[in-house]
Write an enzyme that holds these catalytic residues in place. Sequence first.
Site, PDB file in Angstrom:
ATOM      1  N   SER A  74       0.811  -1.226   0.000  1.00 37.81           N
ATOM      2  CA  SER A  74       0.000   0.000   0.000  1.00 37.81           C
ATOM      3  C   SER A  74       0.840   1.271   0.000  1.00 37.81           C
ATOM      4  O   SER A  74       0.450   2.283   0.568  1.00 37.81           O
ATOM      5  CB  SER A  74      -0.925  -0.001   1.224  1.00 37.81           C
ATOM      6  OG  SER A  74      -0.150  -0.049   2.421  1.00 37.81           O
ATOM      7  N   ALA A 101       3.605   2.757  -5.096  1.00 40.36           N
ATOM      8  CA  ALA A 101       3.390   1.872  -6.247  1.00 40.36           C
ATOM      9  C   ALA A 101       1.997   1.247  -6.192  1.00 40.36           C
ATOM     10  O   ALA A 101       1.217   1.343  -7.146  1.00 40.36           O
ATOM     11  CB  ALA A 101       4.469   0.791  -6.285  1.00 40.36           C
ATOM     12  N   THR A 139       7.138   4.504   1.630  1.00 46.09           N
ATOM     13  CA  THR A 139       6.772   5.768   0.974  1.00 46.09           C
ATOM     14  C   THR A 139       6.548   6.874   2.001  1.00 46.09           C
ATOM     15  O   THR A 139       7.019   8.000   1.840  1.00 46.09           O
ATOM     16  CB  THR A 139       5.491   5.593   0.126  1.00 46.09           C
ATOM     17  OG1 THR A 139       5.751   4.654  -0.915  1.00 46.09           O
ATOM     18  CG2 THR A 139       5.042   6.913  -0.488  1.00 46.09           C
ATOM     19  N   ALA A 143       9.693   8.634   3.101  1.00 46.34           N
ATOM     20  CA  ALA A 143      10.597   9.217   2.102  1.00 46.34           C
ATOM     21  C   ALA A 143      10.658  10.729   2.292  1.00 46.34           C
ATOM     22  O   ALA A 143       9.641  11.409   2.235  1.00 46.34           O
ATOM     23  CB  ALA A 143      10.114   8.875   0.698  1.00 46.34           C
ATOM     24  N   GLY A 176      13.179  12.928   0.682  1.00 47.16           N
ATOM     25  CA  GLY A 176      13.745  13.695  -0.431  1.00 47.16           C
ATOM     26  C   GLY A 176      12.746  14.245  -1.411  1.00 47.16           C
ATOM     27  O   GLY A 176      12.352  15.409  -1.341  1.00 47.16           O
ATOM     28  N   GLY A 177      12.307  13.436  -2.359  1.00 52.83           N
ATOM     29  CA  GLY A 177      11.353  13.929  -3.345  1.00 52.83           C
ATOM     30  C   GLY A 177      11.255  13.018  -4.547  1.00 52.83           C
ATOM     31  O   GLY A 177      11.552  11.831  -4.463  1.00 52.83           O
ATOM     32  N   ARG A 206      25.700   7.815  -3.601  1.00 54.63           N
ATOM     33  CA  ARG A 206      25.561   7.267  -2.247  1.00 54.63           C
ATOM     34  C   ARG A 206      26.556   6.157  -1.925  1.00 54.63           C
ATOM     35  O   ARG A 206      27.009   6.035  -0.789  1.00 54.63           O
ATOM     36  CB  ARG A 206      24.138   6.733  -2.052  1.00 54.63           C
ATOM     37  CG  ARG A 206      23.105   7.834  -1.931  1.00 54.63           C
ATOM     38  CD  ARG A 206      21.712   7.259  -1.806  1.00 54.63           C
ATOM     39  NE  ARG A 206      20.744   8.333  -1.634  1.00 54.63           N
ATOM     40  CZ  ARG A 206      19.442   8.137  -1.532  1.00 54.63           C
ATOM     41  NH1 ARG A 206      18.942   6.915  -1.603  1.00 54.63           N
ATOM     42  NH2 ARG A 206      18.619   9.152  -1.369  1.00 54.63           N
ATOM     43  N   GLU A 221       9.893  -1.055  -5.356  1.00 54.77           N
ATOM     44  CA  GLU A 221      11.185  -1.557  -4.873  1.00 54.77           C
ATOM     45  C   GLU A 221      11.320  -3.073  -4.949  1.00 54.77           C
ATOM     46  O   GLU A 221      12.422  -3.597  -5.057  1.00 54.77           O
ATOM     47  CB  GLU A 221      11.415  -1.076  -3.435  1.00 54.77           C
ATOM     48  CG  GLU A 221      12.820  -1.302  -2.933  1.00 54.77           C
ATOM     49  CD  GLU A 221      13.061  -0.742  -1.536  1.00 54.77           C
ATOM     50  OE1 GLU A 221      14.125  -1.036  -0.965  1.00 54.77           O
ATOM     51  OE2 GLU A 221      12.183  -0.013  -1.006  1.00 54.77           O
TER      52      GLU A 221
END
Length: 533
Positions: A16, A19, A46, A49, A51-52, A290, A375
């Site tokens: 959920s 994606a 999600t 998260a 960053g963006g 990274r 992912e």
Amino acid sequence: MQSSSEHISDVLIIGSGAAGLSLALRLAPHCKVTVLSKGPLNEGATFYAQGGIAAVFDETDSISSHVDDTLIAGAGLCDKEAVEFIASNARSCVQWLIDQGVLFDTETSANGEERYHLTREGGHSHRRILHTADATGKEVETTLVGKASNHPNISVKERCNAVDLITSNKIGLAGTKRVVGAYVWNRELEKVETFRAKAVVLATGGAAKVYQYTTNPDISSGDGIAMAWRAGCRVANLEFNQFHPTCLFHPQARNFLLTEALRGEGAYLKRPDGSRFMLDFDPRGELAPRDIVARAIDHEMKRLGADCMYLDISHKPTDFVMQHFPMIYEKLLSLGIDLTKEAIPIVPAAHYTCGGVMVDQHGRTDLDGLYAIGEVSYTGLHGANRMASNSLLECLVYGWSAAEDILTRLPTAKLAKHLPDWDESRVDNSDERVVIQHNWHELRLFMWDYVGIVRTTKRLERALRRINTLQQEIDEYYANFRISNNLLELRNLVQVAELIVRCAMERKESRGLHYTLDYPDQIENPQPTILHP
């Protein structure tokens, strides 16, 4: 006849996050959809998260530049066709998100026009990250959850763990092997239920929980990868586990991530004595990809015998820091750390699974009717190292692409007439739950020590021997006792750990996120590592 513990829909989506929910919302106007969530609806990766989402919105930027940056970060292992497919569909998929009600940060340009505020992160040559302050995932997930929860064609089942996929050959159906549903552990009712569907989609996220230190929520236990493997699907590139360079080092917040955008806006990485070190490792300094940053931090920690390194943005104006990073500022302040005045203790932590279940451009796996997006999948986008803010983008693009394919195939797809109930007649309640806890801790510790940021062949062999022993114990336990949440996750994590180690042993070079002291150089013409069941 439908039993009381059986559920029927056109499409079953397991997961959920961005994606799963974006796919559900695209399908829902046309068919009945069931979405399974392991925990509360917004508990996936999600939501956390920071960053963006990367997409070309700036006129000085270009899709070809986004593609080139991604290929460079992927260290020679990206599938160029997949990268071009995702980058070229990025803007339309982000626009779809905006149309759903997601509010990204804006700014006023020099000529007075309002435009999206774009930030820059490691590996990107332009500012192309759309974000909502430092809590983009929360904004995206909250918006999608609100829409999905209120849609009449979407049925959401919370606290439900998929146990295994049900395939046609296992229940004696003739014809091509296909997925027909799934067995699901309902944690509220403490029983296994049966879900029938014409198509099943894995949107279960990654497997970072296989490591002792991770930025991921507790639910990231590789369930989709393990279930797909057991159902006969190939997996690829699981040796490439991304370790986020900057996870907060604090006993009260073990998995709190400090976004790459901090370094994008000028934060420095420092040793305990206050000296910078990234320029000793890469001319891009703190903005190197990274894998390079995580290895540099790991190297300095081991060289100095230090528990952590430090991230410092205190040289920037206080107002600037508080405006751009309000959520991080508040969180750190609650732990007694003032982001605007002092350096933050950090360590690398397992963050993202770059490999996964092999899929095509529509998210189709090797098994008819089974899709994998986000992912859990291997699309070829990330190669040997994922670039910042490409992951939410991949979720959105494949949510759209899978929906297109599913809707094309649904009219001719068949629903299995009957699925057998889960059989618990030969199992007992466990009186040895300490076994699960012990094996759980052992697995995560040796994966961190032997299959972490720096590897050797001996460490990998040692890990595989331990995994084989654990698998025997867990298989015996699974066969004799009723299932529990911890048992299900441990069974899946051990399976994925085996696949990670096998992939790592096959790659006789160091590339991207896979670094081994026994093969420190890169080979010519590298190929994805593909495992067949």
